[in-house]
Scaffold this motif. Sequence first.
Motif, PDB file in Angstrom:
ATOM      1  N   SER A 402       8.504 -11.671   1.180  1.00 14.32           N
ATOM      2  CA  SER A 402       7.912 -12.594   0.203  1.00 14.32           C
ATOM      3  C   SER A 402       6.533 -13.067   0.650  1.00 14.32           C
ATOM      4  O   SER A 402       5.633 -13.259  -0.175  1.00 14.32           O
ATOM      5  N   ILE A 403       6.351 -13.241   1.953  1.00 18.92           N
ATOM      6  CA  ILE A 403       5.034 -13.654   2.460  1.00 18.92           C
ATOM      7  C   ILE A 403       3.991 -12.586   2.152  1.00 18.92           C
ATOM      8  O   ILE A 403       2.903 -12.886   1.644  1.00 18.92           O
ATOM      9  N   ALA A 404       4.315 -11.331   2.452  1.00 21.41           N
ATOM     10  CA  ALA A 404       3.358 -10.249   2.217  1.00 21.41           C
ATOM     11  C   ALA A 404       3.034 -10.123   0.738  1.00 21.41           C
ATOM     12  O   ALA A 404       1.871  -9.903   0.366  1.00 21.41           O
ATOM     13  N   TYR A 405       4.035 -10.299  -0.110  1.00 23.76           N
ATOM     14  CA  TYR A 405       3.804 -10.138  -1.542  1.00 23.76           C
ATOM     15  C   TYR A 405       2.989 -11.301  -2.111  1.00 23.76           C
ATOM     16  O   TYR A 405       1.983 -11.093  -2.805  1.00 23.76           O
ATOM     17  N   GLN A 406       3.398 -12.525  -1.805  1.00 24.81           N
ATOM     18  CA  GLN A 406       2.754 -13.693  -2.404  1.00 24.81           C
ATOM     19  C   GLN A 406       1.402 -13.995  -1.767  1.00 24.81           C
ATOM     20  O   GLN A 406       0.396 -14.154  -2.474  1.00 24.81           O
ATOM     21  N   LEU A 411      -4.613 -13.231  -1.174  1.00 23.33           N
ATOM     22  CA  LEU A 411      -5.727 -12.753  -0.354  1.00 23.33           C
ATOM     23  C   LEU A 411      -6.478 -11.611  -1.033  1.00 23.33           C
ATOM     24  O   LEU A 411      -7.696 -11.471  -0.879  1.00 23.33           O
ATOM     25  N   LYS A 412      -5.762 -10.810  -1.785  1.00 24.82           N
ATOM     26  CA  LYS A 412      -6.396  -9.718  -2.523  1.00 24.82           C
ATOM     27  C   LYS A 412      -7.369 -10.274  -3.560  1.00 24.82           C
ATOM     28  O   LYS A 412      -8.503  -9.805  -3.705  1.00 24.82           O
ATOM     29  N   ILE A 504      -6.366  -4.996   2.943  1.00 25.37           N
ATOM     30  CA  ILE A 504      -5.187  -5.486   2.223  1.00 25.37           C
ATOM     31  C   ILE A 504      -4.435  -4.306   1.613  1.00 25.37           C
ATOM     32  O   ILE A 504      -3.222  -4.172   1.761  1.00 25.37           O
ATOM     33  N   ASP A 505      -5.138  -3.469   0.905  1.00 25.96           N
ATOM     34  CA  ASP A 505      -4.503  -2.335   0.233  1.00 25.96           C
ATOM     35  C   ASP A 505      -3.820  -1.399   1.223  1.00 25.96           C
ATOM     36  O   ASP A 505      -2.815  -0.761   0.891  1.00 25.96           O
ATOM     37  N   ALA A 506      -4.361  -1.295   2.433  1.00 28.47           N
ATOM     38  CA  ALA A 506      -3.810  -0.376   3.429  1.00 28.47           C
ATOM     39  C   ALA A 506      -2.733  -1.016   4.297  1.00 28.47           C
ATOM     40  O   ALA A 506      -2.053  -0.309   5.057  1.00 28.47           O
ATOM     41  N   ASP A 507      -2.555  -2.323   4.198  1.00 27.56           N
ATOM     42  CA  ASP A 507      -1.600  -3.016   5.061  1.00 27.56           C
ATOM     43  C   ASP A 507      -0.177  -2.516   4.787  1.00 27.56           C
ATOM     44  O   ASP A 507       0.307  -2.571   3.648  1.00 27.56           O
ATOM     45  N   PRO A 508       0.536  -2.029   5.787  1.00 21.39           N
ATOM     46  CA  PRO A 508       1.857  -1.430   5.558  1.00 21.39           C
ATOM     47  C   PRO A 508       2.893  -2.423   5.029  1.00 21.39           C
ATOM     48  O   PRO A 508       3.740  -2.048   4.212  1.00 21.39           O
ATOM     49  N   LYS A 511       2.060  -3.077   1.331  1.00 25.52           N
ATOM     50  CA  LYS A 511       2.460  -1.932   0.497  1.00 25.52           C
ATOM     51  C   LYS A 511       3.981  -1.897   0.320  1.00 25.52           C
ATOM     52  O   LYS A 511       4.473  -1.629  -0.776  1.00 25.52           O
ATOM     53  N   MET A 512       4.692  -2.160   1.382  1.00 24.83           N
ATOM     54  CA  MET A 512       6.155  -2.159   1.304  1.00 24.83           C
ATOM     55  C   MET A 512       6.661  -3.251   0.360  1.00 24.83           C
ATOM     56  O   MET A 512       7.533  -3.018  -0.478  1.00 24.83           O
ATOM     57  N   ALA A 513       6.108  -4.465   0.489  1.00 26.40           N
ATOM     58  CA  ALA A 513       6.537  -5.585  -0.346  1.00 26.40           C
ATOM     59  C   ALA A 513       6.259  -5.299  -1.815  1.00 26.40           C
ATOM     60  O   ALA A 513       7.113  -5.546  -2.687  1.00 26.40           O
ATOM     61  N   ASN A 514       5.097  -4.782  -2.118  1.00 24.90           N
ATOM     62  CA  ASN A 514       4.750  -4.480  -3.502  1.00 24.90           C
ATOM     63  C   ASN A 514       5.617  -3.362  -4.076  1.00 24.90           C
ATOM     64  O   ASN A 514       6.056  -3.428  -5.225  1.00 24.90           O
ATOM     65  N   SER A 515       5.884  -2.360  -3.266  1.00 28.03           N
ATOM     66  CA  SER A 515       6.737  -1.266  -3.730  1.00 28.03           C
ATOM     67  C   SER A 515       8.159  -1.752  -3.967  1.00 28.03           C
ATOM     68  O   SER A 515       8.824  -1.322  -4.919  1.00 28.03           O
ATOM     69  N   PHE A 516       8.634  -2.636  -3.104  1.00 33.97           N
ATOM     70  CA  PHE A 516       9.977  -3.194  -3.274  1.00 33.97           C
ATOM     71  C   PHE A 516      10.067  -3.988  -4.576  1.00 33.97           C
ATOM     72  O   PHE A 516      11.032  -3.851  -5.340  1.00 33.97           O
ATOM     73  N   VAL A 517       9.075  -4.819  -4.853  1.00 35.65           N
ATOM     74  CA  VAL A 517       9.064  -5.594  -6.099  1.00 35.65           C
ATOM     75  C   VAL A 517       9.023  -4.654  -7.299  1.00 35.65           C
ATOM     76  O   VAL A 517       9.719  -4.881  -8.309  1.00 35.65           O
ATOM     77  N   GLU A 518       8.247  -3.606  -7.213  1.00 30.74           N
ATOM     78  CA  GLU A 518       8.174  -2.636  -8.305  1.00 30.74           C
ATOM     79  C   GLU A 518       9.521  -1.933  -8.499  1.00 30.74           C
ATOM     80  O   GLU A 518       9.958  -1.705  -9.635  1.00 30.74           O
ATOM     81  N   ASP A 519      10.202  -1.630  -7.403  1.00 30.56           N
ATOM     82  CA  ASP A 519      11.542  -1.040  -7.498  1.00 30.56           C
ATOM     83  C   ASP A 519      12.495  -1.966  -8.235  1.00 30.56           C
ATOM     84  O   ASP A 519      13.331  -1.518  -9.035  1.00 30.56           O
ATOM     85  N   GLN A 520      12.387  -3.259  -7.943  1.00 28.14           N
ATOM     86  CA  GLN A 520      13.259  -4.232  -8.595  1.00 28.14           C
ATOM     87  C   GLN A 520      12.995  -4.278 -10.105  1.00 28.14           C
ATOM     88  O   GLN A 520      13.930  -4.360 -10.912  1.00 28.14           O
ATOM     89  N   LYS A 521      11.733  -4.194 -10.487  1.00 26.99           N
ATOM     90  CA  LYS A 521      11.388  -4.205 -11.911  1.00 26.99           C
ATOM     91  C   LYS A 521      11.914  -2.947 -12.612  1.00 26.99           C
ATOM     92  O   LYS A 521      12.449  -3.018 -13.718  1.00 26.99           O
TER      93      LYS A 521
END
Length: 712
Positions: A402-406, A411-412, A504-508, A511-521
């Motif tokens: 949640s920290i990485a995503y929010q 920061l982005k 930011i875009d390259a941060d592993p 990327k993992m947090a965003n992909s996980f949220v997208e998987d949930q959607k």
Amino acid sequence: MKRIFLLLTFMLSFLQLKADEGMWLLTMIKRLNGVDLQKHGLKLTAEEIYSVNNSSLKDAIVQFGGGCTAEMVSKEGLLFTNHHCGYGNIAALSTPEKDHLTNGFWAMKRSEELPAKGLSVRFMVRMDDVSKRINDKLNNNMSGDERKNIIDAEFKAIQTENSENGKYTVVVKSFYNGNEFYYFVYQDFKDVRLVGTPPNALGKYGGDTDNWEWPRHTVDFSVFRVYADANGNPAEYAPGNVPMKPKHALPISLRGYKPGDFTMIVGFPGTTNRFLSSFGIEQMVTKDYPAWVEASKMAMDVMKKYMDKDQATKINYASQYASVANYWKNRQGTIDAVNKNGTIADKKKLEQTFQNWALLPENEAMYGSVLQEIKSNYSQISDRNVERNYSSQLQRNAKYISIAYQVGSLLKSYADQDEAGKAAMKPKVIAAIDRVYEKLNVKLEGEMLNSMVNLYQQRVNKNVGSQTLFAADAKTLSNVAFSSIFATKESAMNFVNNPDRLKIDADPLFKMANSFVEDQKLGGDKFAKIDEAFAKNSRIFLDGLRKSQPNTAFYPDANSTMRLTTGSITTLPERSDRNYAGIKQKDNYYTEINGMVAKHKVGDEEFELPQRFLDLVKKKDFGQYKDKKGFMPVNFLSNNDITGGNSGSPVLDGEGRLLGLAFDGNSEALSGDIIFDKKLQKTISVDVRMVLWTIEKYGNAGHLISEMTLVK
């Protein structure tokens, strides 16, 4: 005319119902004019319980922090709630140097009261039924999207009509699985300050061992004060704010109680599923809750490992740990209670009766196949529901995701600004980072991420789970986190001072947090049609169930709206595995202070009492708070119908005077959210006399008592 007939039938059936079952909207009491309740001992009129134009009981009850209940006990804004309800705020105000969780806290003057950041209380101003208005625009042939759009539009219109240009918060909610609708007008006060709390050793006495069990000896209360601006209106915290003046404050009874005495509880119960089908209960206790129990236990073990090593971590994670532990025991207790009490078999009998009615020629077209449809829905969503339970615990406890995503999204956006935009945005970014990392234990969070993802990979069906999590190397995820921009406050601040969008875009971890949220959607989209069908079938089933039993009162499921439940002081059958500290069965409706001392164990985190407390008990200086039978009361039992969200609710006598604060249910009836057991379901409460004695004698804060109205 048909609606009037159904309303009359509903009213008559309520009159035949035992007083201890049901969480009723306050307007339903007014509708009945209090006839049945007066027989059981209620002395208040319907107008004295709920009134829009005059002061009434409802004006003393508030929703506390969104998840508990509290009650106003003085005209100077003083309120009582449970210690475990204030726990997170008390922890947030604690440091190793000023450890209010361990040592307790008492403000000796108002300037010493501590602002609880982010805490608010909600008063209900009024409510009304808008079922006809909304249902007239709906029909069962609509698609889920069509139905949702109409309901959303009506909700928005109702909110606009009643908010008085933002003065009030207006919430519209559905009841009976979407068959009825009510709106609620609230006023939110955001300046709430800690006034007093007993130490953990009293407020959490018995810990996890005694949680959900009787007999209890827990002094589960805390004291806060609500502040307003100079005109009495809600306001953000400011040193110049003044104590708000509630329309009603509860008088406090020192008269005690005996078995059979009338009790009522008014509060904000969270969620029940009393109309859940046998298929839903079976899914819950065989798949969903076992997943919850396993995942929450793993999270607890990781937290405990680090909390035992460091006092600061123990304080910082105390609230999260207590919350997870509470639900862990609740979910396991629910599984045990459902299996022991034959809940599924009872539901199947009810459903067979419904099915006989549904297959009558005049009912078959609408209701004949709805139970079979619900069964089919569960078979389709079973694995998805299991995934949701593991996922919810992962998201709740593995904070790095949640920290990485929010923070990453923030920061982005920050990195995309020009220099002027960055300068304007920087204070907001820094404040967010301070808040997120303030009490974070990096090593704990690294191990939590590894452990929770590993468990997810082992238990979740790959066809319904997050492919991002399945692709991760669970053993090395902590290393990924530690090398991330979001590893620590320092690394996040380093990015703020040297922003680079590409990093930011390259941060592993990002990327993992965003992909996980997208998987949930995507998972939600995949099951959207099934969920839509399930919602429709559940609505039709409950509509038919109510029509099939015209002589049965169907109170609405709890949904965090104000409810009243009535009952009486009662006992609970003894169990061979519990310590009754000398209490005889005929007196098994209360516990007393000597029993509390009898459980005392030096060095035991759950049962060690403070020496000051032991000395006070030895002196037997209980003053006006001692019961007329000679004991100093601690906790008591009633058969009121409550659930989560009722914590902190006032237990009242027939004249609306405060007897105690509800804080728990009992393990024998932890299936209570899905079925009310008239024989076993109880409410455990802390006696208000113990609350007052602790404030005056233990806390030396007798000045607070002088604000209250005591009825001797």
